[in-house]
Design a protein around this motif. Structure first.
Motif, PDB file in Angstrom:
ATOM      1  N   VAL A  98     115.930 -15.144  45.400  1.00 42.63           N
ATOM      2  CA  VAL A  98     117.126 -15.185  45.217  1.00 42.63           C
ATOM      3  C   VAL A  98     117.994 -14.096  44.882  1.00 42.63           C
ATOM      4  O   VAL A  98     118.781 -13.151  45.238  1.00 42.63           O
ATOM      5  N   VAL A  99     116.813 -13.404  43.632  1.00 45.10           N
ATOM      6  CA  VAL A  99     117.687 -12.529  42.904  1.00 45.10           C
ATOM      7  C   VAL A  99     117.019 -11.040  43.941  1.00 45.10           C
ATOM      8  O   VAL A  99     117.938 -10.271  43.898  1.00 45.10           O
ATOM      9  N   ARG A 100     116.571 -10.904  44.727  1.00 44.47           N
ATOM     10  CA  ARG A 100     115.889  -9.948  45.526  1.00 44.47           C
ATOM     11  C   ARG A 100     117.380  -9.280  46.392  1.00 44.47           C
ATOM     12  O   ARG A 100     117.810  -8.393  46.369  1.00 44.47           O
ATOM     13  N   ALA A 101     117.241 -10.739  46.694  1.00 47.33           N
ATOM     14  CA  ALA A 101     119.174 -10.771  48.192  1.00 47.33           C
ATOM     15  C   ALA A 101     120.171 -10.639  47.057  1.00 47.33           C
ATOM     16  O   ALA A 101     121.160  -9.426  48.220  1.00 47.33           O
ATOM     17  N   SER A 102     120.504 -10.937  46.171  1.00 52.44           N
ATOM     18  CA  SER A 102     121.452 -10.524  45.948  1.00 52.44           C
ATOM     19  C   SER A 102     121.334  -9.062  44.832  1.00 52.44           C
ATOM     20  O   SER A 102     122.880  -8.693  44.848  1.00 52.44           O
ATOM     21  N   THR A 103     120.780  -8.991  44.432  1.00 53.36           N
ATOM     22  CA  THR A 103     120.988  -7.868  43.648  1.00 53.36           C
ATOM     23  C   THR A 103     119.906  -6.121  44.025  1.00 53.36           C
ATOM     24  O   THR A 103     119.925  -5.631  43.852  1.00 53.36           O
ATOM     25  N   GLY A 104     119.244  -6.782  44.689  1.00 51.85           N
ATOM     26  CA  GLY A 104     117.967  -5.313  45.387  1.00 51.85           C
ATOM     27  C   GLY A 104     117.147  -5.573  44.362  1.00 51.85           C
ATOM     28  O   GLY A 104     115.909  -4.690  44.436  1.00 51.85           O
ATOM     29  N   LEU A 105     117.248  -5.777  43.101  1.00 49.58           N
ATOM     30  CA  LEU A 105     115.846  -5.677  42.003  1.00 49.58           C
ATOM     31  C   LEU A 105     114.540  -6.874  42.567  1.00 49.58           C
ATOM     32  O   LEU A 105     115.201  -7.703  42.909  1.00 49.58           O
ATOM     33  N   PHE A 153     122.941  -4.642  35.707  1.00 50.60           N
ATOM     34  CA  PHE A 153     123.001  -5.047  37.104  1.00 50.60           C
ATOM     35  C   PHE A 153     124.695  -5.422  37.787  1.00 50.60           C
ATOM     36  O   PHE A 153     125.275  -4.922  38.316  1.00 50.60           O
ATOM     37  N   ARG A 154     124.486  -6.555  37.095  1.00 50.26           N
ATOM     38  CA  ARG A 154     125.981  -7.294  37.423  1.00 50.26           C
ATOM     39  C   ARG A 154     127.258  -6.943  36.391  1.00 50.26           C
ATOM     40  O   ARG A 154     128.231  -6.717  37.477  1.00 50.26           O
ATOM     41  N   TRP A 155     126.469  -5.930  35.899  1.00 50.04           N
ATOM     42  CA  TRP A 155     127.778  -6.405  34.796  1.00 50.04           C
ATOM     43  C   TRP A 155     128.364  -4.168  35.610  1.00 50.04           C
ATOM     44  O   TRP A 155     129.018  -3.685  34.426  1.00 50.04           O
ATOM     45  N   THR A 158     123.332   0.845  33.398  1.00 46.25           N
ATOM     46  CA  THR A 158     122.999   1.283  33.653  1.00 46.25           C
ATOM     47  C   THR A 158     121.194   0.238  33.788  1.00 46.25           C
ATOM     48  O   THR A 158     121.351  -0.808  32.396  1.00 46.25           O
ATOM     49  N   HIS A 159     120.417   0.051  34.758  1.00 49.44           N
ATOM     50  CA  HIS A 159     119.447  -1.419  34.859  1.00 49.44           C
ATOM     51  C   HIS A 159     117.574  -0.851  35.040  1.00 49.44           C
ATOM     52  O   HIS A 159     117.270  -1.904  34.570  1.00 49.44           O
ATOM     53  N   GLN A 160     117.780   0.057  34.915  1.00 52.85           N
ATOM     54  CA  GLN A 160     116.519   0.598  35.146  1.00 52.85           C
ATOM     55  C   GLN A 160     116.455   1.923  34.070  1.00 52.85           C
ATOM     56  O   GLN A 160     117.267   2.669  34.069  1.00 52.85           O
ATOM     57  N   GLY A 161     115.138   2.318  33.624  1.00 53.01           N
ATOM     58  CA  GLY A 161     114.437   3.764  32.957  1.00 53.01           C
ATOM     59  C   GLY A 161     115.224   3.452  31.832  1.00 53.01           C
ATOM     60  O   GLY A 161     114.240   4.340  30.890  1.00 53.01           O
ATOM     61  N   TYR A 162     115.931   2.071  31.201  1.00 58.81           N
ATOM     62  CA  TYR A 162     115.939   2.412  29.793  1.00 58.81           C
ATOM     63  C   TYR A 162     115.102   1.646  29.229  1.00 58.81           C
ATOM     64  O   TYR A 162     115.395   2.395  27.570  1.00 58.81           O
ATOM     65  N   LYS A 163     114.047   1.558  29.909  1.00 54.28           N
ATOM     66  CA  LYS A 163     112.827   0.915  28.500  1.00 54.28           C
ATOM     67  C   LYS A 163     112.438   1.849  27.947  1.00 54.28           C
ATOM     68  O   LYS A 163     111.171   2.217  27.302  1.00 54.28           O
ATOM     69  N   ARG A 164     112.080   3.818  28.590  1.00 52.94           N
ATOM     70  CA  ARG A 164     111.721   4.396  28.480  1.00 52.94           C
ATOM     71  C   ARG A 164     111.917   5.287  27.303  1.00 52.94           C
ATOM     72  O   ARG A 164     112.900   4.814  27.145  1.00 52.94           O
ATOM     73  N   ALA A 165     111.604   5.819  26.889  1.00 56.59           N
ATOM     74  CA  ALA A 165     111.670   6.158  25.036  1.00 56.59           C
ATOM     75  C   ALA A 165     113.328   6.956  25.432  1.00 56.59           C
ATOM     76  O   ALA A 165     113.046   7.993  25.976  1.00 56.59           O
ATOM     77  N   GLY A 166     113.666   6.314  23.978  1.00 56.48           N
ATOM     78  CA  GLY A 166     114.954   7.237  24.051  1.00 56.48           C
ATOM     79  C   GLY A 166     116.261   6.832  24.667  1.00 56.48           C
ATOM     80  O   GLY A 166     117.057   8.061  24.781  1.00 56.48           O
ATOM     81  N   LEU A 167     115.696   6.128  25.954  1.00 57.24           N
ATOM     82  CA  LEU A 167     116.455   6.020  26.645  1.00 57.24           C
ATOM     83  C   LEU A 167     117.659   4.877  26.713  1.00 57.24           C
ATOM     84  O   LEU A 167     118.857   4.468  27.034  1.00 57.24           O
ATOM     85  N   ALA A 233     119.651 -17.613  36.267  1.00 55.71           N
ATOM     86  CA  ALA A 233     120.774 -17.203  36.096  1.00 55.71           C
ATOM     87  C   ALA A 233     121.289 -15.535  35.633  1.00 55.71           C
ATOM     88  O   ALA A 233     121.172 -15.257  34.445  1.00 55.71           O
ATOM     89  N   LEU A 234     122.529 -15.482  37.363  1.00 55.43           N
ATOM     90  CA  LEU A 234     122.812 -14.153  37.364  1.00 55.43           C
ATOM     91  C   LEU A 234     124.159 -14.056  37.062  1.00 55.43           C
ATOM     92  O   LEU A 234     125.221 -15.182  37.587  1.00 55.43           O
ATOM     93  N   PRO A 235     125.038 -13.278  35.805  1.00 51.50           N
ATOM     94  CA  PRO A 235     126.377 -13.223  35.506  1.00 51.50           C
ATOM     95  C   PRO A 235     127.348 -13.334  36.867  1.00 51.50           C
ATOM     96  O   PRO A 235     126.611 -12.704  37.796  1.00 51.50           O
TER      97      PRO A 235
END
Length: 254
Positions: A98-105, A153-155, A158-167, A233-235
């Protein structure tokens, strides 16, 4: 209202725990730490109105059945040409699809990826929270499963890549700009430095969405499976709606 966010890892030292206090026109992070033990997590959740845990709360029904039949040596192989689809059902839960279909994640597979180690711990936490009767894995009780990247993503953040150092620091700035009513206080440097701390805060915001009826819930048809496998639960509202929201009487909370 008090919401708790848990960025759960298999090890204490990588587990973030956030407590957010909500008032009429502001939300304040009153506690935030990385290195949360089971006892600390359970204590914080019990003192909250709703807690969001970033970890699968169950396994795919097909996988549970597969493990049982595999033990007895009675696995039925997939028909020719259907192996990929068969393995997919073993790897991903209904809520993941369901998450994949609604967000692409694509959520990590609890049965095929390392996140399974966190899920082992989550299962223990649910048992500690309610030793006499199982808590709902569909989010109907004190705890709800959340997915910080999908919430961001729903908000529109930025939802990708932020776990890399410094981001993470850049995302904190964007979050505070989008939610000027949110006060990180003394914990802002920790959020900018540690993505697990930031994810715990986002999990607490997602818990608020769930507690106020502003997050996806299983349909009656989906509920039996979600009750076993878990439900992310997706916002369904903007960040701004969280501060003006009132608790939803149809959503159990304390």
């Amino acid at each position: 209202m008090i919401t708790v966010g848990v960025d759960l890892a298999a090890a204490d030292e990588r587990s973030g725990l956030a407590v957010v206090s909500w008032s009429r026109d502001r939300a304040e992070v009153t506690s935030l730490a990385v290195g949360a033990s089971d006892a600390e997590i359970v204590s914080a959740i019990r003192a909250s109105d709703k807690a969001g845990i970033d970890s699968p709360l169950g396994w795919p029904t097909a996988f549970v059945s597969f493990v049982s039949t595999h033990e007895s040596g009675a696995v039925t192989p997939p028909p020719p040409g259907e192996g990929a689809a068969w393995r997919r059902r073993l790897a991903y839960r209904m809520t993941d699809e369901v998450v994949r279909a609604s967000t692409g994640l694509i959520p990590m597979s609890v049965s095929a990826d390392r996140i399974g180690h966190a899920a082992f711990r989550a299962a223990g936490l649910l048992s500690m929270l309610s030793p006499d009767a199982p808590l709902s894995r569909a989010g109907d009780d004190l705890v709800v499963e959340v997915y910080p990247a999908a919430s961001l993503f729903r908000w529109g953040l930025t939802h990708q890549g932020y776990k890399r150092a410094g981001l993470a620091s850049s995302l904190v700035s964007s979050l505070l700009a989008a939610a000027p009513w949110l006060t990180l206080g003394e914990f802002e440097p920790l959020c900018r430095r540690r993505h697990d701390a930031l994810d715990a805060v986002v999990a607490a915001l997602a818990a608020r969405a769930a507690a106020t009826g502003r997050a996806t819930r299983p349909t009656p048809q989906q509920l039996p499976v979600a009750a076993s496998e878990g439900w992310i639960a997706l916002p369904t509202s903007t960040l701004a709606d969280l501060i003006s929201a009132r608790p939803d009487a149809s959503v159990p909370h304390r």
